[in-house]
Motif scaffolding. Sequence first.
Motif, PDB file in Angstrom:
ATOM      1  N   VAL A 146       0.850  -1.574  -0.025  1.00 11.86           N
ATOM      2  CA  VAL A 146      -0.360   0.324  -0.128  1.00 11.86           C
ATOM      3  C   VAL A 146       0.965   1.473   0.011  1.00 11.86           C
ATOM      4  O   VAL A 146       0.748   2.652  -0.797  1.00 11.86           O
TER       5      VAL A 146
ATOM      6  N   ARG B 276       2.934  17.769  -0.868  1.00  7.56           N
ATOM      7  CA  ARG B 276       1.928  16.621  -0.022  1.00  7.56           C
ATOM      8  C   ARG B 276       2.983  15.180  -0.006  1.00  7.56           C
ATOM      9  O   ARG B 276       3.285  13.992   0.643  1.00  7.56           O
TER      10      ARG B 276
ATOM     11  N   LYS C 252     -12.454  11.816   1.363  1.00  3.72           N
ATOM     12  CA  LYS C 252     -11.238  12.079   1.793  1.00  3.72           C
ATOM     13  C   LYS C 252     -11.324  13.181   1.041  1.00  3.72           C
ATOM     14  O   LYS C 252     -11.330  13.879  -0.269  1.00  3.72           O
TER      15      LYS C 252
ATOM     16  N   GLY D 136     -11.536   7.277   3.675  1.00  5.08           N
ATOM     17  CA  GLY D 136     -12.864   7.290   3.700  1.00  5.08           C
ATOM     18  C   GLY D 136     -13.763   7.659   2.616  1.00  5.08           C
ATOM     19  O   GLY D 136     -12.526   8.280   1.480  1.00  5.08           O
TER      20      GLY D 136
ATOM     21  N   PRO E 144      -7.989  15.812  -0.187  1.00  9.59           N
ATOM     22  CA  PRO E 144      -6.953  15.814  -1.308  1.00  9.59           C
ATOM     23  C   PRO E 144      -5.710  15.555  -1.207  1.00  9.59           C
ATOM     24  O   PRO E 144      -4.868  14.849  -1.245  1.00  9.59           O
TER      25      PRO E 144
ATOM     26  N   THR F  74       1.750   6.685  -6.979  1.00  2.50           N
ATOM     27  CA  THR F  74       0.348   7.480  -7.566  1.00  2.50           C
ATOM     28  C   THR F  74       0.914   9.265  -7.712  1.00  2.50           C
ATOM     29  O   THR F  74       0.823   9.852  -9.151  1.00  2.50           O
ATOM     30  N   PRO F  75       1.746   9.572  -6.724  1.00  4.75           N
ATOM     31  CA  PRO F  75       1.883  11.094  -6.780  1.00  4.75           C
ATOM     32  C   PRO F  75       2.824  11.206  -7.689  1.00  4.75           C
ATOM     33  O   PRO F  75       3.173  12.020  -8.444  1.00  4.75           O
TER      34      PRO F  75
ATOM     35  N   HIS G 155       2.576   2.022  -3.560  1.00  3.86           N
ATOM     36  CA  HIS G 155       0.751   2.569  -4.211  1.00  3.86           C
ATOM     37  C   HIS G 155       0.584   4.146  -4.085  1.00  3.86           C
ATOM     38  O   HIS G 155       0.906   4.436  -4.917  1.00  3.86           O
TER      39      HIS G 155
END
Lengths: 444, 221
Positions: A238, A279, A401, A398, A403, A245-246, A241
């Motif tokens: 996870v 982020r 969520k 959730g 961003p 993604t970012p 993952h």
Amino acid sequence: MSSIRSRLLTILIVSTGLVWLLAVAWIYVSTQAEVERVLDARLTEAARMVNSLLAERRIELALADDDFPATEFQIEDPSYERQLSCQIWSLDGRLVGRSEHAPDSRLTEAGSGFSESVIEGETWRVYAIDNPALGVRVMVGDSMAVRDRLVGDVVKGLAIPAALILPFLAAVIWVSVRRGMSPLNHMAESLSSRAATDLRPLPDENLPEEIAPAVHALNGLFRRVEDVREREKSFTAVAAHELKTPLAGLKTQAQVALASKDGEVQENALRQIAAGVDRTSRLVRQLLDLAAIEASDRTPEILDARPLEIIRRVAADMPSAEQRINIEGDDDGTARFDPVLLTLAVRNLLENALCHSQGPVLVGTREAIGGIEITVEDEGPGIPSDELPRATDRFFRGRAKSPSGSGLGLAIAKEAAARMGGTLALKNLKPHGLAATLSIPAAG
Amino acid sequence: MRILVVEDDPMLLDGLSAGLGLAGFTVDAVATCEDAFAALQAHSYGTVVLDLMLPDGSGLEVLAFLRKRKDATPVVLLTARDQVGDRIAGLDAGADDYVGKPFDLDELAARVRAAARRGAGQASAVLDWHGVVLDPARQTVSVKGKPVPLTRREFGVLRALMERPGATVSKASLEETLYGWQEEVESNAVEVHIHNLRTKLGTGLIKTVRGLGYRLAEESA
């Protein structure tokens, strides 16, 4: 190495040997007593017989003449012949008759009844009976050596087969112990031939009840190790993952910025990249935070400190949001806790509150029974009640969520609290908002 | 060509919209399964670019939704879960291609083009109609070897017509191909593009089928 097998073998063989020895000793003693009883009865009987023969005058005695040699007679029963010796003495001390192999010297100096005496180096068991009518004393004796030989023969007859059987018995014990231990060997073999990653449970059907608890305990351990490994594996997957993604976003935006000739598109892409780097670096920091909390080699460093000071320092690290943070509590209040873990927990709760709401965020500390409580309250939407139980799971974000969220903040706060022996409680506020309460027990 | 992008990460979604737009696609972008269902019911797409981990479910659900209603729209899966097992599961669920994050934007665009091409039953990467050659990858058009510069929209109209040579394509269908949700469509936009195409490529190339739409002429004039 201590081996159960050799211990069992030693115990079984030694105890079997001891039981044999005891049995032999017992048989020896009881045989001796029995032989004594039977032979004593025979002595008595023989003496009475000679006495009655004398009374019936079937044995003639040279009672009158001093010089007359003592009569030699034979006891009719041939079996008595070799073993028994009989002497007939006159009451005044002359040997008046004796059996064929009887010794010359007087068998006993004692009176009537049983006695033991040593004649010519040999121990005799003698029974004497007086015959006042004839004025004689009949003495019948047998050699103790004969008796001892008899007992010895009986015991030897038992001990020799026993001694011969003992090695055979040892072999049987050895084989039985080996067979008995085979489930253990089997288990050891199947364990030692395993690869390190093979955590399948051992087969637990038809197990001997002595091994079953060990196998069940082992299988339980396998399960727990497997669980931990699964958790780590899924965490890594996870985390990968969540990082990929970012990264994909950054790369795509960079390529857009490169490919586009439109200044507006380029600017937007660059702005996205800047925000994305923020982020992503927060995500990396949070992953490192988690690793720091989990690091088992780090023992919590308990210090006397002011919780409020830590909260202020955390808030000061967020200059863009400092105006929104209101801190309440006793400035001089001190407690004993691990400042690193508390900082992690507070920072993540604060970030979470700031990220999910626009309004002010209230941070309060107060002393509670046996520790301190730190509450972070926001005026955001809160967490839907069906998602509350999972809200502290790693990477759980959730439906609603944000961003910029990573799904790690509450998980870090909870795990840091747990490392300090405390808890994290989440509660939705009315009309809206979330209160996250850290309860940290005072460290010793 | 109009495509649907389903991705929950806002930065990536924004990048995909911009990047695939630059590659000549008209992009509809959504972030949840629910929005994806709604979009798929409202429009037909040349290709769907689908992330697997979505906040309200798995991308595989969207894929299953498509395939269940016998919709053969090509689907390119886009995900960070790029273990072999995940790829196999995705492809076996009916996906046409699988791209692991992070990816190269140009490669993704090429894969989307390839998926769309296979979906339309074309073997060649370039479209050729009586000397008019359209290269979707380079976004270039040439007539008898001479390059002809076209705008993005003009290119889109020509491509839509050349993808179905001989078939009549309605004005509404062309509008849908050219314009995303957020874009305003002027009522005569398609007519203007067609006019421009006829000026640049020759008046006889595109025929108007009265009341139905447009199609390519059998012989290029």
